[in-house]
Design a protein around this motif. Sequence first.
Motif, PDB file in Angstrom:
ATOM      1  N   VAL A   1       0.864  -1.178   0.000  1.00  0.00           N
ATOM      2  CA  VAL A   1       0.000   0.000   0.000  1.00  0.00           C
ATOM      3  C   VAL A   1       0.900   1.226   0.000  1.00  0.00           C
ATOM      4  O   VAL A   1       1.827   1.335   0.806  1.00  0.00           O
ATOM      5  N   TYR A   2       0.605   2.170  -0.889  1.00  0.00           N
ATOM      6  CA  TYR A   2       1.369   3.415  -0.934  1.00  0.00           C
ATOM      7  C   TYR A   2       0.724   4.436  -0.008  1.00  0.00           C
ATOM      8  O   TYR A   2      -0.480   4.695  -0.086  1.00  0.00           O
ATOM      9  N   ALA A   3       1.540   5.041   0.903  1.00  0.00           N
ATOM     10  CA  ALA A   3       0.989   5.958   1.916  1.00  0.00           C
ATOM     11  C   ALA A   3       1.749   7.280   1.967  1.00  0.00           C
ATOM     12  O   ALA A   3       1.900   7.868   3.052  1.00  0.00           O
ATOM     13  N   ASN A   4       2.211   7.762   0.818  1.00  0.00           N
ATOM     14  CA  ASN A   4       2.859   9.068   0.725  1.00  0.00           C
ATOM     15  C   ASN A   4       4.047   9.159   1.696  1.00  0.00           C
ATOM     16  O   ASN A   4       4.939   8.321   1.669  1.00  0.00           O
ATOM     17  N   TYR A   5       4.081  10.183   2.606  1.00  0.00           N
ATOM     18  CA  TYR A   5       5.199  10.360   3.530  1.00  0.00           C
ATOM     19  C   TYR A   5       5.030   9.591   4.847  1.00  0.00           C
ATOM     20  O   TYR A   5       5.933   9.609   5.682  1.00  0.00           O
ATOM     21  N   GLY A   6       3.890   8.963   5.036  1.00  0.00           N
ATOM     22  CA  GLY A   6       3.658   8.269   6.296  1.00  0.00           C
ATOM     23  C   GLY A   6       3.281   9.193   7.429  1.00  0.00           C
ATOM     24  O   GLY A   6       3.383   8.815   8.608  1.00  0.00           O
ATOM     25  N   LEU A   7       2.836  10.403   7.104  1.00  0.00           N
ATOM     26  CA  LEU A   7       2.348  11.317   8.122  1.00  0.00           C
ATOM     27  C   LEU A   7       1.019  10.802   8.680  1.00  0.00           C
ATOM     28  O   LEU A   7       0.300  10.058   7.991  1.00  0.00           O
ATOM     29  N   PRO A   8       0.651  11.176   9.892  1.00  0.00           N
ATOM     30  CA  PRO A   8      -0.640  10.714  10.433  1.00  0.00           C
ATOM     31  C   PRO A   8      -1.812  11.024   9.507  1.00  0.00           C
ATOM     32  O   PRO A   8      -2.712  10.191   9.343  1.00  0.00           O
ATOM     33  N   LYS A   9      -1.790  12.200   8.887  1.00  0.00           N
ATOM     34  CA  LYS A   9      -2.894  12.555   7.996  1.00  0.00           C
ATOM     35  C   LYS A   9      -2.907  11.677   6.746  1.00  0.00           C
ATOM     36  O   LYS A   9      -3.983  11.383   6.200  1.00  0.00           O
ATOM     37  N   ASP A  10      -1.724  11.261   6.281  1.00  0.00           N
ATOM     38  CA  ASP A  10      -1.667  10.375   5.116  1.00  0.00           C
ATOM     39  C   ASP A  10      -2.289   9.021   5.434  1.00  0.00           C
ATOM     40  O   ASP A  10      -3.050   8.455   4.625  1.00  0.00           O
ATOM     41  N   LEU A  11      -1.979   8.496   6.610  1.00  0.00           N
ATOM     42  CA  LEU A  11      -2.508   7.190   6.999  1.00  0.00           C
ATOM     43  C   LEU A  11      -4.005   7.280   7.290  1.00  0.00           C
ATOM     44  O   LEU A  11      -4.764   6.341   6.990  1.00  0.00           O
ATOM     45  N   GLU A  12      -4.440   8.393   7.865  1.00  0.00           N
ATOM     46  CA  GLU A  12      -5.868   8.565   8.121  1.00  0.00           C
ATOM     47  C   GLU A  12      -6.655   8.640   6.808  1.00  0.00           C
ATOM     48  O   GLU A  12      -7.809   8.201   6.739  1.00  0.00           O
ATOM     49  N   TYR A  13      -6.036   9.198   5.792  1.00  0.00           N
ATOM     50  CA  TYR A  13      -6.695   9.250   4.474  1.00  0.00           C
ATOM     51  C   TYR A  13      -6.964   7.839   3.966  1.00  0.00           C
ATOM     52  O   TYR A  13      -8.053   7.545   3.447  1.00  0.00           O
TER      53      TYR A  13
ATOM     54  N   THR B   1      16.033   2.081  -3.398  1.00  0.00           N
ATOM     55  CA  THR B   1      16.375   3.173  -4.310  1.00  0.00           C
ATOM     56  C   THR B   1      15.137   3.617  -5.088  1.00  0.00           C
ATOM     57  O   THR B   1      14.105   2.929  -5.106  1.00  0.00           O
ATOM     58  N   ALA B   2      15.263   4.754  -5.731  1.00  0.00           N
ATOM     59  CA  ALA B   2      14.164   5.236  -6.575  1.00  0.00           C
ATOM     60  C   ALA B   2      13.903   4.265  -7.721  1.00  0.00           C
ATOM     61  O   ALA B   2      12.743   4.069  -8.126  1.00  0.00           O
ATOM     62  N   ASP B   3      14.953   3.653  -8.260  1.00  0.00           N
ATOM     63  CA  ASP B   3      14.778   2.668  -9.339  1.00  0.00           C
ATOM     64  C   ASP B   3      13.934   1.488  -8.867  1.00  0.00           C
ATOM     65  O   ASP B   3      13.056   0.998  -9.597  1.00  0.00           O
ATOM     66  N   MET B   4      14.174   1.007  -7.656  1.00  0.00           N
ATOM     67  CA  MET B   4      13.389  -0.101  -7.122  1.00  0.00           C
ATOM     68  C   MET B   4      11.943   0.318  -6.899  1.00  0.00           C
ATOM     69  O   MET B   4      11.012  -0.467  -7.131  1.00  0.00           O
ATOM     70  N   ALA B   5      11.744   1.563  -6.453  1.00  0.00           N
ATOM     71  CA  ALA B   5      10.377   2.052  -6.245  1.00  0.00           C
ATOM     72  C   ALA B   5       9.605   2.093  -7.557  1.00  0.00           C
ATOM     73  O   ALA B   5       8.409   1.756  -7.598  1.00  0.00           O
ATOM     74  N   VAL B   6      10.268   2.476  -8.642  1.00  0.00           N
ATOM     75  CA  VAL B   6       9.612   2.510  -9.954  1.00  0.00           C
ATOM     76  C   VAL B   6       9.147   1.111 -10.339  1.00  0.00           C
ATOM     77  O   VAL B   6       8.016   0.920 -10.833  1.00  0.00           O
ATOM     78  N   LYS B   7       9.982   0.113 -10.111  1.00  0.00           N
ATOM     79  CA  LYS B   7       9.611  -1.271 -10.444  1.00  0.00           C
ATOM     80  C   LYS B   7       8.367  -1.701  -9.681  1.00  0.00           C
ATOM     81  O   LYS B   7       7.490  -2.389 -10.223  1.00  0.00           O
ATOM     82  N   ILE B   8       8.276  -1.317  -8.411  1.00  0.00           N
ATOM     83  CA  ILE B   8       7.112  -1.689  -7.606  1.00  0.00           C
ATOM     84  C   ILE B   8       5.866  -0.963  -8.098  1.00  0.00           C
ATOM     85  O   ILE B   8       4.792  -1.573  -8.280  1.00  0.00           O
ATOM     86  N   PHE B   9       5.966   0.349  -8.345  1.00  0.00           N
ATOM     87  CA  PHE B   9       4.806   1.125  -8.787  1.00  0.00           C
ATOM     88  C   PHE B   9       4.283   0.615 -10.138  1.00  0.00           C
ATOM     89  O   PHE B   9       3.061   0.607 -10.371  1.00  0.00           O
ATOM     90  N   LEU B  10       5.180   0.227 -11.020  1.00  0.00           N
ATOM     91  CA  LEU B  10       4.743  -0.261 -12.324  1.00  0.00           C
ATOM     92  C   LEU B  10       3.949  -1.560 -12.220  1.00  0.00           C
ATOM     93  O   LEU B  10       3.130  -1.873 -13.098  1.00  0.00           O
TER      94      LEU B  10
END
Length: 756
Positions: free
Chosen positions: A230-242, A337-346
């Motif tokens: 699950v993608y949760a942006n920065y992990g701020l409380p408001k992000d998780l509450e969303y 890394t950012a490269d690994m994150a791209v692979k996951i998002f795709l």
Amino acid sequence: MAATIDQARSTIARMFNGEPRSYTRFNLAQNAEDDASHVEVKLPSENDEDNGNFEDGPAQPRHVYHSRPWDRYKNLCYMAVGILLLFIIGYLVGYVSHRRPKVAPCESVVTEDPSENIPLHPSTSLDWGDLKRLLSEKLSAEAFDRKFSDYGMDSHDAGSSEDEILAVKVKTVFEQQRMNPWTDQLFVKVQAPPLDTPTSNKIMFGSDVIGTPQGYLAYSATGTKQGRVVYANYGLPKDLEYLVHLKINLDDCVVLLRAGKISYAEKVANVAKHNAAAVLIYPDPSDYDFTSSTELYGHVHLGSGDPYTPGFPSFNHTQFPRVQSSGLPTVLAQTITADMAVKIFLKMTGGEAPSDFIGKLKGLSTYKLGSDQDQVTVTVSNALVEKRIHNVFGVIKGFIDSDRYVVIGAQRDSQKGPGFAKSTVGTALLVELARGISEMVNKDGFRPRRSLVFASWSAGDYGSIGATEWLEGYLSSLHMKAFTYISLDGVIRGHEMLKASASPLLFSLLEKTMKEVTLSLLFPLFSIEPMIMEDPAYPFLAFSGIPSISFRFVRVSNSANYPYFGTILDNKINLDSSTSHKLGRVAVTAAQLAGQMALTLVHDHLLMLDVNKYKNTISSRAGAVNDSVSAALIADWLTSATGSYRRAANDLSTAAKSSDLENVEACRILNDRYMKVEYNFLSPYVSPKDVPFRHILWGSGDHTLAALLDHLTALKGQTPGTNLDKLRNQLALATWTIQACANDLMGPIWEMQNEI
């Protein structure tokens, strides 16, 4: 023999009574029983003189002298002069052997090596203008450039041989400046990445290997977990509450976050509250301007110090019960890394993320939130190891209140890579300030009233371990000896704006120093920020109750953070570019700012700790609580305590203005009242072992005013788990902590006049 003594007495009596005197005869006779010769003194008797009987032959003509009156007076004068001389000599010998050095009653003697030829009495020939000028003359951009080269290393992890080499260099400087250096040796536990490839940290999406990252997060839980990503942006409380609002259940999920905004430890702690299984953190190009293959390093201990000796110092293999910090995470945490994150998002499916969740990863037009079929497996195999580290100290002793000191500190280590902006710059500033101020004392006649302690910490990248362990080791006494901590960690990140985090007690000192260093001309943008847990000065403030300050020069375009911290790209080239190639000049300005704050604190008669600055802070926090208090509670508790603090602060300010600055004892009593304020904001109702950050305003835990306000909000919203009795207890303990601080600030108990 007795007859001989009687004859001698008779002769001496006749001498002083004016009767005729006769000479004695000296015989050198041989002792038949001994070969040695001896002198025999024969005093003639009266019969001998009358009869002329002498042992050695017939009588010789007698020479009899009759004393005249002036002879008698002359003899008496000789005797009087002799007795007087003997008396004078005896008196002088006694005086010299028992004489002690005279010390002015308002000054304390500092023991120094006589070869140093340093006077013991503070000099009045240097005024504040002289001190500022001297400090400015001691600092130069060229000297800092040399120190950057001397202390720069490609690798110097805590406890490594390179870290020890740097420690020796720092100690050598302290020795050269006659600063009586010493070291503290600690044995601490840290996490290291796995060395064997078969047990390396690994990320998989389904059956596909996403990568085996080299970066890692120390103090992560270890093992293997699989779950929906699950993608949760920065992990701020408001992000998780969303996400919760969207009915996305985070139980046993792998949560993907982007780095930034808050610390790694806070991200992991926030996600753990939602029962996630693992956390993956990557650098998004929208926040980090470096190559997509760059690895991230850090730690996820929500606290400071060695998490396996919470509340205790890690001195000399000291054994404690098997305990660990409550700030250690129970979920897996790993950077990618950012490269690994791209692979996951795709590979991810599910709904699209909102616009404020979307970054700038290459090749992605939108970010997905994830769905049940997006299964990711995370393996973390970090190893817990024990390391020996050293803190290095040097001191410039004060000449009046030498037992009171300001501490200036900087971390020396880097978890990975050069750590140039994070640690090398701070270490260079530390040794140059130590050299400059020492020369002011040894060569220019500066006599500080109080002492300055310079500290080089190790294991700072693992959560200020070296500094925190030192604080834990001297917890019971430091708050009445160390009255301020100035951090030099990460002070240069740019050159366009100055930011600072500090105890309100130091706001006035910072403002005064900024004007004197003309920072308003060099850095027109300035802001004060709350001190956060990852700030190196935070444990001094929230754990030990010592007024603390950290500051940093930043770029306006990326003022939130320096993007290269925690990467191998934290080097001199990138920092020089961030300062528009003004690194040396900015270093001089940073050193002047820290140095002049320290000099003010050790030079002035009264400590520049402004107790009035806390009035607004307490009032605003108490006001927010009172606005939320229901009628079922005593609403004026905090208001009353706040009023007590305000009156006590006003009384102390009035007393300071009318005090006799030449009365050392009076100044010391006033300074004691200043020094107690920060410490008295530590809640006495919680244990430092279980709740290390006890400060009710800046700490963390149920004892803080922030937690009290959160509880009030939850109670008004009828959130499950709220408890009115617990809330009453929180309110009472927070109120009395402020009231007790006000009572101590008032001074002696006989001056309170029933203020309680």
